[in-house]
Design a protein around this motif. Structure first.
Motif, PDB file in Angstrom:
ATOM      1  N   GLU A  77     -53.445 -37.820 -17.139  1.00 27.94           N
ATOM      2  CA  GLU A  77     -52.071 -37.389 -17.352  1.00 27.94           C
ATOM      3  C   GLU A  77     -51.816 -36.026 -16.718  1.00 27.94           C
ATOM      4  N   ARG A  78     -52.776 -35.138 -16.816  1.00 27.49           N
ATOM      5  CA  ARG A  78     -52.614 -33.809 -16.185  1.00 27.49           C
ATOM      6  C   ARG A  78     -52.511 -33.943 -14.670  1.00 27.49           C
ATOM      7  N   SER A  79     -53.293 -34.855 -14.106  1.00 30.22           N
ATOM      8  CA  SER A  79     -53.239 -35.090 -12.660  1.00 30.22           C
ATOM      9  C   SER A  79     -51.875 -35.654 -12.258  1.00 30.22           C
ATOM     10  N   ALA A  80     -51.338 -36.567 -13.077  1.00 28.60           N
ATOM     11  CA  ALA A  80     -50.026 -37.153 -12.783  1.00 28.60           C
ATOM     12  C   ALA A  80     -48.934 -36.089 -12.851  1.00 28.60           C
ATOM     13  N   LEU A  81     -49.017 -35.201 -13.835  1.00 32.85           N
ATOM     14  CA  LEU A  81     -48.024 -34.134 -13.943  1.00 32.85           C
ATOM     15  C   LEU A  81     -48.132 -33.171 -12.763  1.00 32.85           C
ATOM     16  N   THR A  82     -49.348 -32.905 -12.316  1.00 34.52           N
ATOM     17  CA  THR A  82     -49.526 -32.048 -11.138  1.00 34.52           C
ATOM     18  C   THR A  82     -48.816 -32.647  -9.930  1.00 34.52           C
ATOM     19  N   ARG A  83     -49.000 -33.950  -9.708  1.00 33.21           N
ATOM     20  CA  ARG A  83     -48.346 -34.615  -8.581  1.00 33.21           C
ATOM     21  C   ARG A  83     -46.827 -34.553  -8.718  1.00 33.21           C
ATOM     22  N   ARG A  84     -46.336 -34.745  -9.938  1.00 26.29           N
ATOM     23  CA  ARG A  84     -44.897 -34.681 -10.170  1.00 26.29           C
ATOM     24  C   ARG A  84     -44.347 -33.296  -9.844  1.00 26.29           C
ATOM     25  N   LEU A  85     -45.017 -32.245 -10.320  1.00 26.12           N
ATOM     26  CA  LEU A  85     -44.552 -30.876 -10.084  1.00 26.12           C
ATOM     27  C   LEU A  85     -44.602 -30.526  -8.597  1.00 26.12           C
ATOM     28  N   GLN A  86     -45.643 -30.972  -7.912  1.00 34.81           N
ATOM     29  CA  GLN A  86     -45.734 -30.731  -6.476  1.00 34.81           C
ATOM     30  C   GLN A  86     -44.590 -31.422  -5.741  1.00 34.81           C
ATOM     31  N   TYR A  87     -44.337 -32.666  -6.106  1.00 38.94           N
ATOM     32  CA  TYR A  87     -43.245 -33.435  -5.486  1.00 38.94           C
ATOM     33  C   TYR A  87     -41.908 -32.741  -5.722  1.00 38.94           C
ATOM     34  N   GLU A  88     -41.641 -32.385  -6.966  1.00 43.41           N
ATOM     35  CA  GLU A  88     -40.350 -31.780  -7.289  1.00 43.41           C
ATOM     36  C   GLU A  88     -40.195 -30.418  -6.621  1.00 43.41           C
ATOM     37  N   ALA A  89     -41.248 -29.646  -6.557  1.00 42.26           N
ATOM     38  CA  ALA A  89     -41.179 -28.336  -5.907  1.00 42.26           C
ATOM     39  C   ALA A  89     -40.868 -28.477  -4.421  1.00 42.26           C
ATOM     40  N   ARG A  90     -41.546 -29.431  -3.762  1.00 39.94           N
ATOM     41  CA  ARG A  90     -41.305 -29.660  -2.326  1.00 39.94           C
ATOM     42  C   ARG A  90     -39.864 -30.046  -2.072  1.00 39.94           C
ATOM     43  N   HIS A  91     -39.377 -31.027  -2.826  1.00 41.47           N
ATOM     44  CA  HIS A  91     -38.040 -31.546  -2.563  1.00 41.47           C
ATOM     45  C   HIS A  91     -36.959 -30.543  -2.959  1.00 41.47           C
ATOM     46  N   ALA A  92     -37.192 -29.786  -4.009  1.00 40.10           N
ATOM     47  CA  ALA A  92     -36.212 -28.754  -4.374  1.00 40.10           C
ATOM     48  C   ALA A  92     -36.132 -27.707  -3.263  1.00 40.10           C
ATOM     49  N   TYR A  93     -37.281 -27.284  -2.751  1.00 42.88           N
ATOM     50  CA  TYR A  93     -37.285 -26.285  -1.683  1.00 42.88           C
ATOM     51  C   TYR A  93     -36.641 -26.831  -0.408  1.00 42.88           C
ATOM     52  N   LEU A  94     -37.007 -28.054  -0.029  1.00 41.30           N
ATOM     53  CA  LEU A  94     -36.537 -28.617   1.236  1.00 41.30           C
ATOM     54  C   LEU A  94     -35.081 -29.099   1.165  1.00 41.30           C
ATOM     55  N   THR A  95     -34.454 -28.957   0.005  1.00 41.00           N
ATOM     56  CA  THR A  95     -33.022 -29.237  -0.113  1.00 41.00           C
ATOM     57  C   THR A  95     -32.247 -27.962  -0.443  1.00 41.00           C
ATOM     58  N   GLY A  96     -32.918 -26.824  -0.352  1.00 41.70           N
ATOM     59  CA  GLY A  96     -32.243 -25.542  -0.549  1.00 41.70           C
ATOM     60  C   GLY A  96     -31.973 -25.171  -1.989  1.00 41.70           C
ATOM     61  N   HIS A  97     -32.641 -25.844  -2.942  1.00 43.47           N
ATOM     62  CA  HIS A  97     -32.499 -25.500  -4.363  1.00 43.47           C
ATOM     63  C   HIS A  97     -33.616 -24.521  -4.738  1.00 43.47           C
ATOM     64  N   TYR A  98     -33.451 -23.274  -4.305  1.00 40.60           N
ATOM     65  CA  TYR A  98     -34.542 -22.294  -4.400  1.00 40.60           C
ATOM     66  C   TYR A  98     -34.849 -21.901  -5.843  1.00 40.60           C
ATOM     67  N   GLN A  99     -33.838 -21.802  -6.671  1.00 39.45           N
ATOM     68  CA  GLN A  99     -34.084 -21.434  -8.062  1.00 39.45           C
ATOM     69  C   GLN A  99     -34.918 -22.491  -8.774  1.00 39.45           C
ATOM     70  N   GLN A 100     -34.540 -23.754  -8.590  1.00 41.13           N
ATOM     71  CA  GLN A 100     -35.294 -24.824  -9.234  1.00 41.13           C
ATOM     72  C   GLN A 100     -36.697 -24.954  -8.628  1.00 41.13           C
ATOM     73  N   ALA A 101     -36.808 -24.745  -7.313  1.00 43.24           N
ATOM     74  CA  ALA A 101     -38.131 -24.779  -6.681  1.00 43.24           C
ATOM     75  C   ALA A 101     -39.032 -23.718  -7.295  1.00 43.24           C
ATOM     76  N   GLU A 102     -38.487 -22.532  -7.529  1.00 50.69           N
ATOM     77  CA  GLU A 102     -39.259 -21.464  -8.166  1.00 50.69           C
ATOM     78  C   GLU A 102     -39.721 -21.874  -9.558  1.00 50.69           C
ATOM     79  N   GLN A 103     -38.839 -22.538 -10.297  1.00 49.96           N
ATOM     80  CA  GLN A 103     -39.199 -22.977 -11.649  1.00 49.96           C
ATOM     81  C   GLN A 103     -40.306 -24.030 -11.615  1.00 49.96           C
ATOM     82  N   PHE A 104     -40.198 -24.975 -10.692  1.00 55.33           N
ATOM     83  CA  PHE A 104     -41.249 -25.991 -10.568  1.00 55.33           C
ATOM     84  C   PHE A 104     -42.577 -25.352 -10.157  1.00 55.33           C
TER      85      PHE A 104
END
Length: 321
Positions: free
Chosen positions: A254-281
């Motif tokens: 489960e920890r590994s799955a959450l790591t993948r989720r956070l990495q995915y969300e951080a990448r996509h938030a950053y690459l769509t210009g959502h810098y605040q949310q990327a920082e949070q992820f």
């Protein structure tokens, strides 16, 4: 087994400006072969002709129950109001731009009746349709023999839900007890699916019913199509859900799955210009698993707000070829 002894199923029909589709949607509920239904129409203060159409149905079908939020409150609040007014042992969250196939309720109740008490949700395959009702695709992939070959697990699927998307939300039937335990949807969120999946799957098993039970309508204006677009409010809700998930994980898987989720969300938030949310992820990722070199670099670029949105656009164009 007659309708008196069959479990009551509450179909919560959520409407917001669905005048083009609501007649077909309500007809599909009324056409269910399962006899013991409670049909509740909840209008979230529609501004089109939806309520006039609903009133025509109320006159024709007195078994229907109509509720209104009075002011537009959003899906989570509207649904919670409706399910708390319902009485069914099983509940369906049904948007009135979608369509139920006639055997939907009967098939899912039969599946639940075969399962033990540890199961709280049954989900299935769906057909996606466009605004004109034409076929777009099916949710599940199948081989030539008609067997599902895409990912559709049953049982304890908490870690799967953390790591990937595979459930078509309108296909779900849920036990009333699940909503009672969770106290309904989280009304502070912009959308309900991801949060509901994680909180319910932590306590209950899911079952995949191998049947096409629902037609889900795809809109360019739907919430799912707004994800990662400028001003998207769903990302902030996803941050909150990931914060909750960090408190729910128990195993290494489960920890590994959450790591993948956070990495995915951080990448996509950053690459769509959502810098605040990327920082949070990224902060959540740092607390949960640490930042490796790639995500340290991403954190640095995000701090500087280096605009690399063109990379995601280019990637999507390559995928569409």
């Amino acid at each position: 087994m007659d309708s008196v002894t069959q479990p009551l199923v509450s179909v919560i029909c959520l409407c917001y400006n669905h005048e083009r589709f609501i007649a077909e949607a309500l007809d599909s509920v009324l056409a269910q072969t399962y006899p013991n239904l409670e049909i509740i129409i909840m209008d979230d203060c529609s501004t089109d002709n939806s309520v006039a159409i609903i009133r025509e149905y109320l006159q024709k079908y007195p078994q229907l129950t109509f509720l209104s939020t009075g002011t537009n409150q959003g899906n989570t609040k509207a649904f919670n109001t409706a399910w708390r007014a319902s009485k069914g042992a099983y509940i369906i969250d049904f948007a009135t731009d979608d369509v139920l196939l006639p055997e939907r309720v009967a098939q899912q109740v039969a599946a639940f009746e075969r399962l033990d008490e540890t199961y709280g949700v049954v989900y299935s395959d769906a057909e996606y349709i466009n605004d004109e009702g034409r076929h777009v695709r099916f949710h599940c992939q199948r081989n030539r023999a008609g067997e599902v070959i895409s990912f559709a697990p049953s049982g304890d699927i908490f870690h799967h839900l953390l790591g990937r998307y595979f459930i078509c939300p309108p296909t779900m039937m849920m036990k009333r007890r699940v909503f009672e335990d969770l106290q309904g949807y989280d009304e502070t969120l912009a959308y309900e699916d991801f949060d509901f999946w994680l909180r319910s799957a932590r306590r209950y098993k899911y079952f995949f019913l191998d049947a096409i039970t629902t037609k889900r309508r795809l809109h360019a204006s739907s919430l799912s199509h707004q994800l990662y677009k400028p001003g998207d409010k769903q990302l902030s809700s996803t941050v909150v859900v990931c914060e909750k998930a960090a408190k729910l994980v128990q195993t290494a898987e489960e920890r590994s799955a959450l790591t993948r989720r956070l990495q995915y969300e951080a990448r996509h938030a950053y690459l769509t210009g959502h810098y605040q949310q990327a920082e949070q992820f990224l902060n959540l990722l740092r607390q949960h698993a640490g930042l490796g070199p790639v995500y340290q670099t991403l954190h640095f670029l995000n701090k500087l707000k280096v605009d690399l949105r063109f990379l995601r656009v280019l990637y999507q164009k390559l995928l569409s070829r």
